[in-house]
Write a protein that holds these residues in place. Structure first.
Motif, PDB file in Angstrom:
ATOM      1  N   ALA A  71     -10.659   0.102  11.782  1.00 40.27           N
ATOM      2  CA  ALA A  71      -9.238   0.119  12.154  1.00 40.27           C
ATOM      3  C   ALA A  71      -8.367  -0.054  10.911  1.00 40.27           C
ATOM      4  O   ALA A  71      -7.377   0.679  10.728  1.00 40.27           O
ATOM      5  N   ALA A  72      -8.753  -1.012  10.047  1.00 40.88           N
ATOM      6  CA  ALA A  72      -7.966  -1.273   8.834  1.00 40.88           C
ATOM      7  C   ALA A  72      -7.961  -0.040   7.941  1.00 40.88           C
ATOM      8  O   ALA A  72      -6.911   0.340   7.400  1.00 40.88           O
ATOM      9  N   THR A  73      -9.129   0.600   7.800  1.00 44.16           N
ATOM     10  CA  THR A  73      -9.223   1.809   6.965  1.00 44.16           C
ATOM     11  C   THR A  73      -8.321   2.900   7.527  1.00 44.16           C
ATOM     12  O   THR A  73      -7.556   3.540   6.793  1.00 44.16           O
ATOM     13  N   MET A  74      -8.404   3.089   8.854  1.00 46.49           N
ATOM     14  CA  MET A  74      -7.580   4.125   9.488  1.00 46.49           C
ATOM     15  C   MET A  74      -6.096   3.828   9.294  1.00 46.49           C
ATOM     16  O   MET A  74      -5.291   4.715   9.009  1.00 46.49           O
ATOM     17  N   PHE A  75      -5.751   2.557   9.436  1.00 44.40           N
ATOM     18  CA  PHE A  75      -4.359   2.141   9.265  1.00 44.40           C
ATOM     19  C   PHE A  75      -3.880   2.455   7.848  1.00 44.40           C
ATOM     20  O   PHE A  75      -2.822   3.058   7.666  1.00 44.40           O
ATOM     21  N   LEU A  76      -4.709   2.076   6.864  1.00 46.73           N
ATOM     22  CA  LEU A  76      -4.335   2.289   5.468  1.00 46.73           C
ATOM     23  C   LEU A  76      -4.209   3.779   5.155  1.00 46.73           C
ATOM     24  O   LEU A  76      -3.246   4.201   4.505  1.00 46.73           O
ATOM     25  N   VAL A  77      -5.206   4.543   5.645  1.00 44.15           N
ATOM     26  CA  VAL A  77      -5.190   5.989   5.398  1.00 44.15           C
ATOM     27  C   VAL A  77      -3.943   6.611   6.016  1.00 44.15           C
ATOM     28  O   VAL A  77      -3.216   7.384   5.376  1.00 44.15           O
ATOM     29  N   THR A  78      -3.622   6.214   7.252  1.00 46.55           N
ATOM     30  CA  THR A  78      -2.437   6.740   7.939  1.00 46.55           C
ATOM     31  C   THR A  78      -1.173   6.382   7.164  1.00 46.55           C
ATOM     32  O   THR A  78      -0.301   7.224   6.926  1.00 46.55           O
ATOM     33  N   CYS A 133      -0.912   8.419   4.083  1.00 48.41           N
ATOM     34  CA  CYS A 133      -0.525   9.798   4.430  1.00 48.41           C
ATOM     35  C   CYS A 133       0.965   9.869   4.724  1.00 48.41           C
ATOM     36  O   CYS A 133       1.673  10.734   4.198  1.00 48.41           O
ATOM     37  N   LEU A 134       1.397   8.912   5.591  1.00 49.19           N
ATOM     38  CA  LEU A 134       2.815   8.907   5.969  1.00 49.19           C
ATOM     39  C   LEU A 134       3.703   8.738   4.745  1.00 49.19           C
ATOM     40  O   LEU A 134       4.716   9.431   4.582  1.00 49.19           O
ATOM     41  N   PHE A 135       3.277   7.808   3.880  1.00 47.27           N
ATOM     42  CA  PHE A 135       4.028   7.538   2.662  1.00 47.27           C
ATOM     43  C   PHE A 135       4.114   8.798   1.799  1.00 47.27           C
ATOM     44  O   PHE A 135       5.198   9.182   1.352  1.00 47.27           O
ATOM     45  N   SER A 136       2.960   9.460   1.636  1.00 47.88           N
ATOM     46  CA  SER A 136       2.913  10.687   0.833  1.00 47.88           C
ATOM     47  C   SER A 136       3.808  11.744   1.457  1.00 47.88           C
ATOM     48  O   SER A 136       4.598  12.404   0.764  1.00 47.88           O
ATOM     49  N   CYS A 137       3.687  11.905   2.793  1.00 50.90           N
ATOM     50  CA  CYS A 137       4.489  12.910   3.498  1.00 50.90           C
ATOM     51  C   CYS A 137       5.977  12.648   3.304  1.00 50.90           C
ATOM     52  O   CYS A 137       6.753  13.557   2.992  1.00 50.90           O
ATOM     53  N   GLN A 138       6.302  11.337   3.498  1.00 50.21           N
ATOM     54  CA  GLN A 138       7.715  10.955   3.358  1.00 50.21           C
ATOM     55  C   GLN A 138       8.229  11.306   1.970  1.00 50.21           C
ATOM     56  O   GLN A 138       9.275  11.909   1.812  1.00 50.21           O
ATOM     57  N   LYS A 139       7.441  10.890   0.953  1.00 50.51           N
ATOM     58  CA  LYS A 139       7.820  11.115  -0.431  1.00 50.51           C
ATOM     59  C   LYS A 139       7.956  12.620  -0.695  1.00 50.51           C
ATOM     60  O   LYS A 139       8.919  13.083  -1.278  1.00 50.51           O
ATOM     61  N   PHE A 140       6.920  13.352  -0.196  1.00 47.86           N
ATOM     62  CA  PHE A 140       6.900  14.800  -0.379  1.00 47.86           C
ATOM     63  C   PHE A 140       8.114  15.424   0.313  1.00 47.86           C
ATOM     64  O   PHE A 140       8.798  16.286  -0.224  1.00 47.86           O
ATOM     65  N   GLY A 141       8.387  14.889   1.544  1.00 48.19           N
ATOM     66  CA  GLY A 141       9.530  15.374   2.318  1.00 48.19           C
ATOM     67  C   GLY A 141      10.846  15.146   1.576  1.00 48.19           C
ATOM     68  O   GLY A 141      11.683  16.039   1.454  1.00 48.19           O
ATOM     69  N   LYS A 142      10.958  13.891   1.022  1.00 47.31           N
ATOM     70  CA  LYS A 142      12.170  13.534   0.290  1.00 47.31           C
ATOM     71  C   LYS A 142      12.374  14.479  -0.889  1.00 47.31           C
ATOM     72  O   LYS A 142      13.463  14.978  -1.151  1.00 47.31           O
ATOM     73  N   ILE A 143      11.222  14.693  -1.613  1.00 42.06           N
ATOM     74  CA  ILE A 143      11.287  15.546  -2.813  1.00 42.06           C
ATOM     75  C   ILE A 143      11.720  16.961  -2.426  1.00 42.06           C
ATOM     76  O   ILE A 143      12.622  17.544  -3.023  1.00 42.06           O
ATOM     77  N   SER A 144      11.080  17.486  -1.341  1.00 47.59           N
ATOM     78  CA  SER A 144      11.413  18.874  -0.986  1.00 47.59           C
ATOM     79  C   SER A 144      12.849  18.986  -0.455  1.00 47.59           C
ATOM     80  O   SER A 144      13.549  19.961  -0.720  1.00 47.59           O
ATOM     81  N   LYS A 145      13.290  17.894   0.262  1.00 57.63           N
ATOM     82  CA  LYS A 145      14.693  17.890   0.720  1.00 57.63           C
ATOM     83  C   LYS A 145      15.637  17.940  -0.470  1.00 57.63           C
ATOM     84  O   LYS A 145      16.623  18.670  -0.508  1.00 57.63           O
TER      85      LYS A 145
END
Lengths: 492, 492
Positions: free
Chosen positions: A465-472, A475-487
């Motif tokens: 569960a902890a691994t899944m939480f961290l991975v998620t 991912c979310l953090f990367s997506c957000q950052k990537f999203g911010k950058i592309s915006k």
């Protein structure tokens, strides 16, 4: 008589046999204390006692002042110590009658399972009160305890169906060995002895199931186990406080019973369905069986009034030498209530059975013999004379029943060491080594949670569960950052 | 020589012994086919062969044309059938060297578990190719198969570490018995033999764990089992198709191996941690052990150049009679690589050990002896001469090591029947009865889902869910109705 053999063969044979036994058959004379259970249980343990006496041990039996079958034999050297109790023979008779009535009225089917165990629970209360008198008669009896202490016993052999034998052994500071068919519903073997019982192919005690179960039967089996545990473990509650009081520290019945060095089980693989077991369990079923003696001419006794309806070809006897009769070449079938002792005599002599079980392990025993093709069952509640006659005709005329009974007999006789010798070997082993700790599984040192690895499973699930939480999160953090950058890029 | 005994005692004793054996020791002469594994495995099975010959059986060994230890003895009556193979001794040597290197470099710790099993998987591929040549050398060899068919064998005794013995038995239509220390990672015993292994106290093979595990160790153990199963079951895949092809119907390696009548395990409870097992498992560890013969005066051989650094009090020998040496009263300690055969000779004679394990079951074996207080381990990778000396001093000077070794020895010698006699008894049992089906657990007839009762659990959960759903619906319905009524009442 020793069979006549070729001289050379016999000499070599005997030398071989002696070589085999020089290391193990060290004759010693020890002191054995017996904690028996009355009734047919006594008939079985009596054989062990006789063998122990034969092997030069001093045997003392601890028996209540009120007994049904347990009697001292003036011709024997076995010593009897009497436990003063207030209950009467009529109380025991009444208890047994209630037991039989319970089975006749509520024989456990999927529909009556709950009422059966509820009623059984009530009977256990009566049993508890009687048993408690026996316990108190020894443990709260300083004079008797002092005498027992002086007896310097090497081992106590207990039938655990009468509770407290283990406790007496603990107070005397000696190891103890159990001898039993099974404890009520095998709860003691499973929970205190740690014998595994996979629900998928080990039928619950008293369930009348076999090792070949349909889906529905496996559902019944899976429900039977926790139901039985619930009933018997609530009965143990009263014992837990008694045991804690006697030992002067918080303990449980189960913890104390789990200290048995060896569990001598009164069955073998001719009777039992193959199942997992532990190195300190020894299956010594049929240890009481002996070759048949020729039947004497005038021997049987007649007692009571002969019913008028009795046919001319039927005789009534108050007692017959069952083993010798079953061993007679003309014995074609055995009509039996299905007690373990009787069934083993039939297996020993290879006689097919018609079972009319009444209570306790009897329905189970007949279910075993039916599954192995050596018996036909007749229901005592519903049977007519035609049913009994048909059953008898079936086992006599259909050759498979005799063949299967003979097959079981061959399995029974073809063991590396006979059951009685194995039973006595392990009792003597415990005397020689002051226990048999090398056979005790480490399962005894684990809590319920640890034994079932629930803590480990919980930890591993938490890790996942902890691994899944961290991975998620990553991912979310990367997506957000990537999203911010592309915006940002889009805006630029 | 028979020891001199009181005439009466000895007569009664012999009568008793003969009575004990009249039913079981039926002497018969049968035909036994042996499927051995080379190396130290052969040293063990050879003892069984010698005993079978001693008991008038005709024994035939199926051995590859390339062998390390397996050799026919011109003085013996044992027949050898040669399996033509293309691999060379150098191939086997190479495989063993790789195995040792694997252990030295990746000895399984929690951190190296995955790389260890990945590398082991690669080695299994080499092993598979060598083993396949042996299988093909028999099963695709009509001349040899015809000869074996003519041999009318009663039983095949196989070491399952070399795969295909069971398949040969199936093709010959005869029952088979296994003899083994353990299959790689015990996967075969657990999955094909159905022996239960509760992860909470039965350490995984090759894990070097004991039956007393900390929480962390139990986590390691719980992970080891599925990891091992994954590695070995992927290795089985290739065998499954081979087995299906040979038998001409879809089958698996495991299904076929599960048909073994008896599993003769090369350990006993002096060595093994107490654990659940099944009635067709027989623990015959140390069957090769014998009382020591006096050491002859000039016997040891010297070979090779003596290193200059060797101390004056150390001698080099190419071969020594290990068992006789361990049985010498002056043998104080045994420095051993930890093979099962050697460890059992030390147990037999009660000699404490210094273990320097290298590969396969050796680290596990030493872990067992350490846990039982009869050995000290030295790590071959990191050891200095001081480490070895300290270890040696410890087992010689600290009395607990000798005491524990003697305790294990007493346990070993105090069995109802000696290991070799038990092994041969069960082989002969299978010959007499054409199998031992009465010992086979019904677990073999269940699917994986059924065995773990997953279908029953699913059904019961569905029942609970359905009940909860219905109760909730009813409640909601009642509430709604009640609500409507009270609203209506309010309005009125």
């Amino acid at each position: 008589m020793i069979p006549i053999m070729d001289i050379n063969v016999s000499k070599k044979f005997i030398q071989l046999l002696i070589l085999k036994f020089t290391l193990t058959e060290i004759i010693l004379s020890g002191n054995v204390l017996i904690w028996p259970t009355d009734g047919s249980h006594w008939l079985n343990i009596k054989i062990i006692i006789e063998e122990l006496v034969q092997r030069n041990h001093n045997v003392t039996v601890l028996a209540s002042s009120t007994t049904l079958f347990i009697k001292s034999n003036p011709a024997s050297t076995v010593n009897f110590e009497v436990i003063p109790v207030a209950f009467k023979n009529s109380n025991i008779d009444e208890l047994i009658e209630h037991m039989i009535a319970l089975w006749l009225e509520h024989r456990p089917t999927p529909l009556t399972l709950w009422t059966f165990y509820r009623e059984l629970g009530k009977l256990l209360d009566t049993f508890f009160r009687i048993n408690l008198q026996i316990c108190d008669g020894v443990l709260n009896n300083p004079k008797l305890m002092a005498k027992l202490h002086k007896g310097s016993f090497d081992v106590l052999v207990a039938d655990p169906v009468t509770i407290c034998g283990d406790l007496v052994a603990m107070k005397l500071g000696i190891p103890f060995v159990y001898t039993l068919r099974f404890s009520p519903a095998s709860t003691v073997e499973r929970h205190c002895g740690k014998i595994p019982a996979p629900v998928s192919y080990v039928p619950a005690a008293l369930s009348e199931l076999t090792d070949q179960m349909t889906f529905g039967e496996r559902v019944k089996n899976t429900i039977s186990y926790p139901l039985q545990d619930y009933i018997f473990q609530s009965y143990w509650g009263e014992w837990n406080s008694y045991y804690s009081k006697v030992l002067g520290r918080p303990t449980t019945l189960c913890e104390t019973m789990g200290k048995a060095e060896i569990w001598l089980i009164r069955t073998y693989w001719d009777f039992e369905f193959p199942r997992p077991y532990l190195p300190n369990f020894e299956f010594v079923g049929g240890l009481h069986c002996k070759p048949a003696k020729p039947l004497p001419k005038v021997l049987w006794r007649y007692k009571g009034k002969k019913p008028d309806t009795l046919g001319a070809n039927t005789r009534l006897y108050d007692w017959i030498p069952q083993n010798d009769l079953l061993g007679h070449p003309k014995a074609k079938a055995f009509i039996t209530h299905g007690g373990t002792n009787g069934i083993y005599e039939a297996i020993y002599h290879g006689v097919p059975m018609v079972g009319v079980p009444m209570f306790a392990d009897q329905p189970d025993n007949i279910a075993h013999m039916k599954a192995k093709g050596a018996a036909v069952e007749v229901n005592i509640n519903t049977m007519t004379s035609a049913d009994l006659l048909n059953a008898l005709r079936t086992v006599i005329n259909e050759p498979s029943y005799k063949e299967n009974a003979m097959r079981l007999s061959r399995i029974h006789h073809d063991q590396p060491v006979k059951p009685l010798d194995r039973a006595v070997f392990w009792i003597e082993f415990v005397m020689r080594h002051k226990g048999a700790k090398h056979l005790r599984p480490a399962a005894h040192d684990l809590t319920w949670v640890q034994y079932h690895s629930l803590d480990v499973i919980g930890f591993l699930l938490a890790c996942v569960a902890a691994t899944m939480f961290l991975v998620t999160k990553c991912c979310l953090f990367s997506c957000q950052k990537f999203g911010k950058i592309s915006k940002k890029e889009k805006r630029e």
